[in-house]
Design a protein around this motif. Structure first.
Motif, PDB file in Angstrom:
ATOM      1  N   MET A   1       0.846  -1.180   0.000  1.00 57.10           N
ATOM      2  CA  MET A   1       0.000   0.000   0.000  1.00 57.10           C
ATOM      3  C   MET A   1       0.887   1.238   0.000  1.00 57.10           C
ATOM      4  O   MET A   1       1.838   1.329   0.774  1.00 57.10           O
ATOM      5  CB  MET A   1      -0.891  -0.001   1.241  1.00 57.10           C
ATOM      6  N   ASP A   2       0.581   2.172  -0.847  1.00 58.72           N
ATOM      7  CA  ASP A   2       1.295   3.436  -0.879  1.00 58.72           C
ATOM      8  C   ASP A   2       0.671   4.378   0.144  1.00 58.72           C
ATOM      9  O   ASP A   2      -0.547   4.354   0.366  1.00 58.72           O
ATOM     10  CB  ASP A   2       1.209   4.066  -2.271  1.00 58.72           C
ATOM     11  N   TYR A   3       1.533   5.222   0.743  1.00 55.20           N
ATOM     12  CA  TYR A   3       1.041   6.155   1.759  1.00 55.20           C
ATOM     13  C   TYR A   3       2.004   7.321   1.905  1.00 55.20           C
ATOM     14  O   TYR A   3       3.156   7.255   1.492  1.00 55.20           O
ATOM     15  CB  TYR A   3       0.868   5.462   3.105  1.00 55.20           C
ATOM     16  N   ALA A   4       1.499   8.401   2.485  1.00 50.82           N
ATOM     17  CA  ALA A   4       2.318   9.573   2.807  1.00 50.82           C
ATOM     18  C   ALA A   4       2.358   9.710   4.322  1.00 50.82           C
ATOM     19  O   ALA A   4       1.396   9.339   5.021  1.00 50.82           O
ATOM     20  CB  ALA A   4       1.709  10.819   2.180  1.00 50.82           C
ATOM     21  N   ILE A   5       3.475  10.226   4.818  1.00 49.64           N
ATOM     22  CA  ILE A   5       3.650  10.411   6.264  1.00 49.64           C
ATOM     23  C   ILE A   5       3.926  11.884   6.542  1.00 49.64           C
ATOM     24  O   ILE A   5       4.690  12.526   5.825  1.00 49.64           O
ATOM     25  CB  ILE A   5       4.833   9.580   6.791  1.00 49.64           C
ATOM     26  N   SER A   6       3.307  12.397   7.599  1.00 46.90           N
ATOM     27  CA  SER A   6       3.649  13.732   8.093  1.00 46.90           C
ATOM     28  C   SER A   6       3.775  13.663   9.608  1.00 46.90           C
ATOM     29  O   SER A   6       3.132  12.846  10.259  1.00 46.90           O
ATOM     30  CB  SER A   6       2.603  14.766   7.663  1.00 46.90           C
ATOM     31  N   HIS A   7       4.654  14.501  10.141  1.00 48.89           N
ATOM     32  CA  HIS A   7       4.908  14.524  11.578  1.00 48.89           C
ATOM     33  C   HIS A   7       4.426  15.852  12.147  1.00 48.89           C
ATOM     34  O   HIS A   7       4.657  16.909  11.557  1.00 48.89           O
ATOM     35  CB  HIS A   7       6.403  14.355  11.862  1.00 48.89           C
ATOM     36  N   HIS A   8       3.778  15.787  13.304  1.00 47.88           N
ATOM     37  CA  HIS A   8       3.243  16.961  13.973  1.00 47.88           C
ATOM     38  C   HIS A   8       3.757  16.911  15.410  1.00 47.88           C
ATOM     39  O   HIS A   8       3.589  15.895  16.088  1.00 47.88           O
ATOM     40  CB  HIS A   8       1.716  16.942  13.933  1.00 47.88           C
ATOM     41  N   THR A   9       4.380  17.998  15.859  1.00 47.89           N
ATOM     42  CA  THR A   9       5.048  17.980  17.153  1.00 47.89           C
ATOM     43  C   THR A   9       4.599  19.147  18.021  1.00 47.89           C
ATOM     44  O   THR A   9       4.381  20.255  17.533  1.00 47.89           O
ATOM     45  CB  THR A   9       6.584  18.053  16.942  1.00 47.89           C
ATOM     46  N   VAL A  10       4.487  18.862  19.308  1.00 47.60           N
ATOM     47  CA  VAL A  10       4.209  19.902  20.298  1.00 47.60           C
ATOM     48  C   VAL A  10       5.157  19.674  21.476  1.00 47.60           C
ATOM     49  O   VAL A  10       5.464  18.537  21.833  1.00 47.60           O
ATOM     50  CB  VAL A  10       2.722  19.883  20.735  1.00 47.60           C
ATOM     51  N   PHE A  11       5.642  20.757  22.048  1.00 46.57           N
ATOM     52  CA  PHE A  11       6.568  20.726  23.175  1.00 46.57           C
ATOM     53  C   PHE A  11       5.912  21.492  24.309  1.00 46.57           C
ATOM     54  O   PHE A  11       5.418  22.603  24.102  1.00 46.57           O
ATOM     55  CB  PHE A  11       7.882  21.392  22.743  1.00 46.57           C
ATOM     56  N   MET A  12       5.856  20.895  25.504  1.00 48.52           N
ATOM     57  CA  MET A  12       5.170  21.549  26.613  1.00 48.52           C
ATOM     58  C   MET A  12       5.741  21.080  27.949  1.00 48.52           C
ATOM     59  O   MET A  12       6.467  20.084  27.995  1.00 48.52           O
ATOM     60  CB  MET A  12       3.673  21.261  26.535  1.00 48.52           C
ATOM     61  N   PRO A  13       5.382  21.764  29.048  1.00 50.51           N
ATOM     62  CA  PRO A  13       5.824  21.301  30.356  1.00 50.51           C
ATOM     63  C   PRO A  13       5.236  19.918  30.665  1.00 50.51           C
ATOM     64  O   PRO A  13       4.033  19.684  30.467  1.00 50.51           O
ATOM     65  CB  PRO A  13       5.274  22.358  31.318  1.00 50.51           C
ATOM     66  N   ALA A  14       6.081  19.027  31.136  1.00 47.59           N
ATOM     67  CA  ALA A  14       5.627  17.653  31.432  1.00 47.59           C
ATOM     68  C   ALA A  14       4.553  17.649  32.511  1.00 47.59           C
ATOM     69  O   ALA A  14       3.573  16.906  32.407  1.00 47.59           O
ATOM     70  CB  ALA A  14       6.810  16.788  31.847  1.00 47.59           C
ATOM     71  N   GLY A  15       4.727  18.465  33.544  1.00 49.72           N
ATOM     72  CA  GLY A  15       3.743  18.508  34.625  1.00 49.72           C
ATOM     73  C   GLY A  15       2.352  18.881  34.142  1.00 49.72           C
ATOM     74  O   GLY A  15       1.352  18.320  34.583  1.00 49.72           O
ATOM     75  N   GLU A  16       2.279  19.808  33.205  1.00 45.19           N
ATOM     76  CA  GLU A  16       0.990  20.211  32.628  1.00 45.19           C
ATOM     77  C   GLU A  16       0.369  19.056  31.846  1.00 45.19           C
ATOM     78  O   GLU A  16      -0.826  18.787  31.962  1.00 45.19           O
ATOM     79  CB  GLU A  16       1.189  21.424  31.726  1.00 45.19           C
ATOM     80  N   TYR A  17       1.183  18.380  31.040  1.00 45.05           N
ATOM     81  CA  TYR A  17       0.663  17.248  30.270  1.00 45.05           C
ATOM     82  C   TYR A  17       0.178  16.145  31.207  1.00 45.05           C
ATOM     83  O   TYR A  17      -0.905  15.581  31.003  1.00 45.05           O
ATOM     84  CB  TYR A  17       1.740  16.721  29.310  1.00 45.05           C
ATOM     85  N   ILE A  18       0.949  15.835  32.216  1.00 41.64           N
ATOM     86  CA  ILE A  18       0.565  14.798  33.180  1.00 41.64           C
ATOM     87  C   ILE A  18      -0.746  15.172  33.862  1.00 41.64           C
ATOM     88  O   ILE A  18      -1.657  14.361  33.981  1.00 41.64           O
ATOM     89  CB  ILE A  18       1.698  14.573  34.209  1.00 41.64           C
ATOM     90  N   ARG A  19      -0.856  16.410  34.299  1.00 36.98           N
ATOM     91  CA  ARG A  19      -2.045  16.874  35.023  1.00 36.98           C
ATOM     92  C   ARG A  19      -3.296  16.863  34.142  1.00 36.98           C
ATOM     93  O   ARG A  19      -4.369  16.446  34.567  1.00 36.98           O
ATOM     94  CB  ARG A  19      -1.761  18.275  35.560  1.00 36.98           C
ATOM     95  N   LYS A  20      -3.173  17.281  32.902  1.00 37.44           N
ATOM     96  CA  LYS A  20      -4.345  17.446  32.030  1.00 37.44           C
ATOM     97  C   LYS A  20      -4.708  16.213  31.210  1.00 37.44           C
ATOM     98  O   LYS A  20      -5.863  16.060  30.817  1.00 37.44           O
ATOM     99  CB  LYS A  20      -4.119  18.613  31.069  1.00 37.44           C
ATOM    100  N   TYR A  21      -3.733  15.338  30.915  1.00 36.95           N
ATOM    101  CA  TYR A  21      -3.989  14.263  29.952  1.00 36.95           C
ATOM    102  C   TYR A  21      -3.772  12.857  30.495  1.00 36.95           C
ATOM    103  O   TYR A  21      -3.888  11.901  29.751  1.00 36.95           O
ATOM    104  CB  TYR A  21      -3.125  14.481  28.698  1.00 36.95           C
ATOM    105  N   ARG A  22      -3.498  12.733  31.776  1.00 38.45           N
ATOM    106  CA  ARG A  22      -3.235  11.401  32.330  1.00 38.45           C
ATOM    107  C   ARG A  22      -4.356  10.992  33.272  1.00 38.45           C
ATOM    108  O   ARG A  22      -4.738  11.730  34.168  1.00 38.45           O
ATOM    109  CB  ARG A  22      -1.899  11.387  33.079  1.00 38.45           C
ATOM    110  N   ASP A  23      -4.884   9.796  33.060  1.00 33.23           N
ATOM    111  CA  ASP A  23      -5.888   9.192  33.927  1.00 33.23           C
ATOM    112  C   ASP A  23      -5.565   7.706  34.000  1.00 33.23           C
ATOM    113  O   ASP A  23      -6.130   6.884  33.273  1.00 33.23           O
ATOM    114  CB  ASP A  23      -7.290   9.426  33.367  1.00 33.23           C
ATOM    115  N   GLU A  24      -4.618   7.376  34.865  1.00 30.98           N
ATOM    116  CA  GLU A  24      -4.099   6.007  34.946  1.00 30.98           C
ATOM    117  C   GLU A  24      -5.192   4.990  35.239  1.00 30.98           C
ATOM    118  O   GLU A  24      -5.236   3.920  34.629  1.00 30.98           O
ATOM    119  CB  GLU A  24      -3.005   5.942  36.016  1.00 30.98           C
ATOM    120  N   ASP A  25      -6.112   5.313  36.145  1.00 34.58           N
ATOM    121  CA  ASP A  25      -7.172   4.369  36.502  1.00 34.58           C
ATOM    122  C   ASP A  25      -8.092   4.058  35.326  1.00 34.58           C
ATOM    123  O   ASP A  25      -8.519   2.924  35.141  1.00 34.58           O
ATOM    124  CB  ASP A  25      -8.004   4.909  37.674  1.00 34.58           C
TER     125      ASP A  25
END
Length: 191
Positions: A1-25
């Motif tokens: 199968m033919d395909y194209a790839i693109s990369h999208h990147t964001v850089f942010m404080p780890a604590g903010e990402y952990i607080r807003k996007y982590r729900d281990e349970d």
């Protein structure tokens, strides 16, 4: 199968990402339903405290790799094989990405890359130690991160799914690099 790839990147404080996007349970429930749970050293249950491992980092660099199949090659997928084709395509792209995703770890010692280990013949199945412990990379979702929200809110590309009949418009792999220093992942040419 033919395909194209693109990369999208964001850089942010780890604590903010952990607080807003982590729900281990919430996300450990999904891990327990997966056939890799307790059968792969890159997957839960872990013998370490996830919060302690990632909580020490100052930043996270999140990269979404969008894989867009060539529409002319999609109709050639035999009915009923969509899942196998998707898994094969993701595996192929992941193998291309591995060295690129590990590059920042060597440039920024002490950093931690997060993406799923591709080895489906893990020695954990037989109770043996990992053959390549230096290569283990745990996925963000196995650490309890919500990749759906991450993709949509931070990378601005919502995850899409197959309806079981037709191939999705695109596929997405989401990886992260926890680090203590600001980095510019764009310095490394994409695979």
């Amino acid at each position: 199968m033919d395909y194209a790839i693109s990369h999208h990147t964001v850089f942010m404080p780890a604590g903010e990402y952990i607080r807003k996007y982590r729900d281990e349970d919430k996300f450990i429930v999904f891990c327990r339903r997966c056939n890799r749970y307790d059968r792969c050293w890159a997957c839960p249950p872990y013998d370490f405290d996830i919060s302690a491992r990632i909580g020490k980092y100052k930043y996270i660099c999140i990269t979404g790799t969008q894989i867009v199949p060539d529409p002319s090659s999609v109709p050639t997928i035999p009915a009923g094989t969509e899942k196998e084709v998707v898994i094969g395509l993701l595996t192929e792209v992941r193998l291309q990405l591995d060295s690129w995703l590990r590059w920042p770890e060597t440039e920024y010692p002490g950093s931690l890359a997060c993406h799923l280990c591709p080895d489906d013949t893990c020695t954990r199945i037989t109770g043996q130690p990992c053959r390549h412990p230096h290569l283990i990379r745990h996925s963000l979702e196995s650490f309890g991160f919500d990749l759906g929200r991450t993709a949509e809110e931070l990378l601005h590309i919502p995850l899409v799914w197959s309806d079981g009949v037709k191939f999705p418009e695109y596929l997405m792999l989401v990886s992260g690099l926890f680090t203590d220093v600001p980095i510019d992942i764009s310095l490394k040419p994409a695979p």
